[in-house]
Design an enzyme around this catalytic site. Structure first.
Site, PDB file in Angstrom:
ATOM      1  N   TYR A  51      47.864  75.154   0.894  1.00  0.00           N
ATOM      2  CA  TYR A  51      48.643  74.898   2.098  1.00  0.00           C
ATOM      3  C   TYR A  51      48.451  73.461   2.589  1.00  0.00           C
ATOM      4  O   TYR A  51      47.334  73.052   2.920  1.00  0.00           O
ATOM      5  CB  TYR A  51      48.260  75.867   3.220  1.00  0.00           C
ATOM      6  CG  TYR A  51      48.364  77.330   2.853  1.00  0.00           C
ATOM      7  CD1 TYR A  51      49.182  77.765   1.802  1.00  0.00           C
ATOM      8  CD2 TYR A  51      47.650  78.292   3.562  1.00  0.00           C
ATOM      9  CE1 TYR A  51      49.282  79.109   1.473  1.00  0.00           C
ATOM     10  CE2 TYR A  51      47.748  79.644   3.242  1.00  0.00           C
ATOM     11  CZ  TYR A  51      48.555  80.036   2.191  1.00  0.00           C
ATOM     12  OH  TYR A  51      48.638  81.376   1.874  1.00  0.00           O
ATOM     13  N   GLY A 198      53.418  89.665   4.854  1.00  0.00           N
ATOM     14  CA  GLY A 198      54.859  89.947   4.750  1.00  0.00           C
ATOM     15  C   GLY A 198      55.328  91.203   5.439  1.00  0.00           C
ATOM     16  O   GLY A 198      56.345  91.778   5.050  1.00  0.00           O
ATOM     17  N   VAL A 200      56.880  91.688   8.170  1.00  0.00           N
ATOM     18  CA  VAL A 200      58.212  91.613   8.785  1.00  0.00           C
ATOM     19  C   VAL A 200      59.269  91.165   7.777  1.00  0.00           C
ATOM     20  O   VAL A 200      60.422  90.921   8.132  1.00  0.00           O
ATOM     21  CB  VAL A 200      58.225  90.677  10.023  1.00  0.00           C
ATOM     22  CG1 VAL A 200      57.316  91.220  11.107  1.00  0.00           C
ATOM     23  CG2 VAL A 200      57.853  89.257   9.645  1.00  0.00           C
ATOM     24  N   ALA A 201      58.864  91.053   6.490  1.00  0.00           N
ATOM     25  CA  ALA A 201      59.797  90.735   5.397  1.00  0.00           C
ATOM     26  C   ALA A 201      60.620  89.475   5.688  1.00  0.00           C
ATOM     27  O   ALA A 201      61.852  89.512   5.756  1.00  0.00           O
ATOM     28  CB  ALA A 201      60.716  91.914   5.114  1.00  0.00           C
ATOM     29  N   GLY A 203      61.116  88.006   8.315  1.00  0.00           N
ATOM     30  CA  GLY A 203      61.876  88.109   9.558  1.00  0.00           C
ATOM     31  C   GLY A 203      63.099  89.005   9.471  1.00  0.00           C
ATOM     32  O   GLY A 203      63.766  89.264  10.480  1.00  0.00           O
ATOM     33  N   LEU A 204      63.402  89.519   8.277  1.00  0.00           N
ATOM     34  CA  LEU A 204      64.593  90.347   8.087  1.00  0.00           C
ATOM     35  C   LEU A 204      64.505  91.672   8.851  1.00  0.00           C
ATOM     36  O   LEU A 204      65.537  92.265   9.191  1.00  0.00           O
ATOM     37  CB  LEU A 204      64.815  90.630   6.595  1.00  0.00           C
ATOM     38  CG  LEU A 204      65.170  89.416   5.746  1.00  0.00           C
ATOM     39  CD1 LEU A 204      65.180  89.774   4.258  1.00  0.00           C
ATOM     40  CD2 LEU A 204      66.542  88.869   6.157  1.00  0.00           C
ATOM     41  N   LEU A 205      63.306  92.123   9.120  1.00  0.00           N
ATOM     42  CA  LEU A 205      63.141  93.371   9.872  1.00  0.00           C
ATOM     43  C   LEU A 205      63.122  93.130  11.377  1.00  0.00           C
ATOM     44  O   LEU A 205      63.114  94.072  12.156  1.00  0.00           O
ATOM     45  CB  LEU A 205      61.828  94.051   9.466  1.00  0.00           C
ATOM     46  CG  LEU A 205      61.791  94.670   8.073  1.00  0.00           C
ATOM     47  CD1 LEU A 205      60.381  95.119   7.735  1.00  0.00           C
ATOM     48  CD2 LEU A 205      62.768  95.828   7.957  1.00  0.00           C
ATOM     49  N   LYS A 208      66.106  88.014  11.753  1.00  0.00           N
ATOM     50  CA  LYS A 208      66.924  87.239  10.820  1.00  0.00           C
ATOM     51  C   LYS A 208      68.153  88.041  10.394  1.00  0.00           C
ATOM     52  O   LYS A 208      68.116  89.268  10.312  1.00  0.00           O
ATOM     53  CB  LYS A 208      66.104  86.872   9.578  1.00  0.00           C
ATOM     54  CG  LYS A 208      64.921  85.958   9.868  1.00  0.00           C
ATOM     55  CD  LYS A 208      65.384  84.555  10.213  1.00  0.00           C
ATOM     56  CE  LYS A 208      64.207  83.620  10.515  1.00  0.00           C
ATOM     57  NZ  LYS A 208      63.363  83.390   9.339  1.00  0.00           N
TER      58      LYS A 208
END
Length: 298
Positions: A51, A198, A200-201, A203-205, A208
């Protein structure tokens, strides 16, 4: 905050861990977020030498001063930046892993790393040599424990059988239930801790716009997000619902959450104070879309 023992180690980690990858080096707000997290009771901080080319570890090391005994540092190694910094290559050789540990110790300004993890892994690696590196670091007292960060069932199973890992960091969410089939139960049987990323995948869940994800269509992703939303309220936000879903699995020790903003930080801190998902609600989420399975690395 609630704490849980990580596998067979004596590390008691907060069930909400701080994912440092989302932080920006040399940003005062990022440092304030780390300080606030420590004050709130979060004691598990996950970073990696990859990172920001090590700057992420340096920032965490700066905040560590005077608080080392209060927090558990987890970092990772195995990805080697090219000389021209155009990208990185996979290098699990013993010599390189030992070198990574020394450099991480310097950047973190500490004498030991609580949890040192292999940042990936394949079945083609010189696995015995890599394990030797971690075992040597243990004997030298430079690390307290070691684990791996992987989504590959065949790699996870090999390390669980042939090494002394105390943990596996893996991806798991309502949109990625693959670990339920191949690895979570195996790790529980061996008392190896599971740290999830991950949840919230991407942000898809949560917030997003729906798009295809893994083997799921845009429509299926939308259905999953609707299910999360339907079980959320002013007492439990969608993000908290998504995180509680993964924490509900008995194999999971903690969920690593990215906290870029003050709002995300406060929301994550309060996840365990929100109403717990009931069995009926968990079943409702699981029935929202079909569970997916690993097609490779079996």
């Amino acid at each position: 905050m609630i704490y849980k023992q990580l596998g067979v180690s004596d590390l008691k980690i907060s069930r909400i861990g701080f994912g440092c990858m989302s932080l920006k080096p040399h940003d005062p707000q990022s440092e304030k977020s780390l300080q606030r997290a420590i004050e709130s009771g979060i004691n598990y901080f996950d970073t990696a030498d990859l990172y920001d080319k090590g700057a992420n570890e340096e920032m965490l090391g700066k905040v560590l001063k005077g608080k080392r005994d209060k927090i558990i540092v987890a970092t990772k190694a195995g990805n080697q930046w090219r000389p021209d910094e155009s990208g990185w290559d996979w290098n699990p050789r013993k010599e390189y892993i030992l070198q990574c540990a020394e450099q991480s110790l310097k950047r973190l300004q500490t004498d030991y790393i609580d949890l040192f993890q292999l940042h990936g892994g394949t079945m083609d690696d010189p696995k015995e040599e890599t394990i030797e590196a971690f075992e040597q670091l243990l004997k030298e007292g430079k690390i307290r424990y070691y684990g791996i960060s992987s989504i590959r069932p065949n790699v996870i199973k090999y390390w669980s059988q042939h090494s002394n890992i105390v943990s596996v960091m893996t991806q798991y969410s309502l949109l990625d239930r693959r670990p339920e089939e191949e690895t979570l139960d195996v790790l529980k049987e061996k008392n190896i801790g599971v740290v999830v990323r991950g949840s919230v995948a991407q942000g898809l869940l949560v917030n997003k716009s729906a798009k295809s994800y893994l083997n799921y269509s845009e429509e299926e992703v939308s259905e999953a997000a609707k299910a999360i939303q339907s079980l959320s309220s002013n007492k439990r936000t969608p993000a908290q619902t998504a995180v509680q879903f993964v924490l509900s699995h008995s194999s999971v020790t903690a969920a690593i959450v990215g906290m870029r903003t003050t709002e995300q930080l406060e929301e994550a801190i309060k996840t365990l104070d929100a109403p717990t998902l009931s069995k009926e609600e968990l079943n409702e989420l699981k029935n929202a879309i079909p569970a997916n399975y690993y097609k490779e690395h079996r």
